[in-house]
Design a protein around this motif. Structure first.
Motif: not given
Length: 159
Positions: A24, A115-121, A123-125, A152
Motif C-alpha cells: 500500500r 484510496t482504501d478509505a474512499q472504497v470503504t465510503d 461501500r458504506r454509502n 464486496e
C-alpha cells in the motif's frame, strides 16, 4: 522456454513458502507483490532465475542463518499470479483473486485512483446514494462504483 514441470515446481514452492501480497502506498497506487523468503539459497536462486529477479539477503534467523528473499512487483507479478493461479490451493487462489480484483479497480489507466478509505465510503454509502451520485462525488465511472460494490458481495469461496 520454461517447461511445465518448472512452473509446477514453482507453484509448489510458492504454495508452501511464498507470499502473494500488496504494497500500500499513500498515492492510491497498488503494486502487487510475489515474495519468496527462505534459508535455502539454492532453491531461492532457482526460483529467482525462473522469474527473472535477483536474490537478496533479507535478514538472519534467530540462530544467525541468512534468509534469502526474492520479490517481484508490478505487471510481471500480475502475470505470475495468473500463471500460478490454477496450480495453487484454495486459500492461495482466493488471495490471488482478491489481490487481482483490487489491482483492477485501482490501476487501470484512465480511472482516478481511489484510496482504501474512499472504497470503504463507497461501500458504506451504496444503500443511501445512487451509483451516479457516488461516481460524481469520487470522480470515477458508475461502472467502477458498481464493481466496487459487487466485489464486496461476490462469493469468493469457490475458486
Amino acid at each position: 522456454m520454461m517447461r511445465a514441470s518448472d512452473i509446477h515446481w514453482l507453484a509448489g514452492l510458492m504454495e508452501g513458502e511464498g507470499c502473494f501480497t500488496i504494497q500500500r502506498t499513500g498515492k492510491g497506487y497498488i503494486p502487487l507483490l510475489v515474495v519468496l523468503a527462505m534459508t535455502d539459497i539454492d532453491v531461492v536462486e532457482r526460483a529467482a532465475q525462473m522469474i527473472g529477479v535477483r536474490v537478496r539477503m533479507y535478514q538472519r534467523t534467530s540462530k544467525g542463518k541468512p534468509i534469502y528473499r526474492i520479490q517481484l512487483h508490478g505487471p510481471r507479478a500480475v502475470q505470475w499470479m495468473m500463471t500460478l493461479y490454477g496450480l495453487m490451493g484454495q486459500r492461495r487462489r482466493l488471495r490471488i483473486r482478491e489481490l487481482l480484483a483490487l489491482w483492477r479497480l485501482r490501476v487501470r489507466p484512465g480511472n482516478r485512483k481511489l484510496t482504501d478509505a474512499q472504497v470503504t465510503d463507497i461501500r458504506r454509502n451504496a444503500q443511501k446514494l445512487s451509483y451516479r451520485k457516488l461516481a460524481r462525488h469520487y470522480g470515477v465511472s458508475r461502472r467502477l462504483v458498481g464493481n466496487i460494490i459487487r466485489l464486496e458481495h461476490r462469493p469468493m469461496a469457490n475458486a
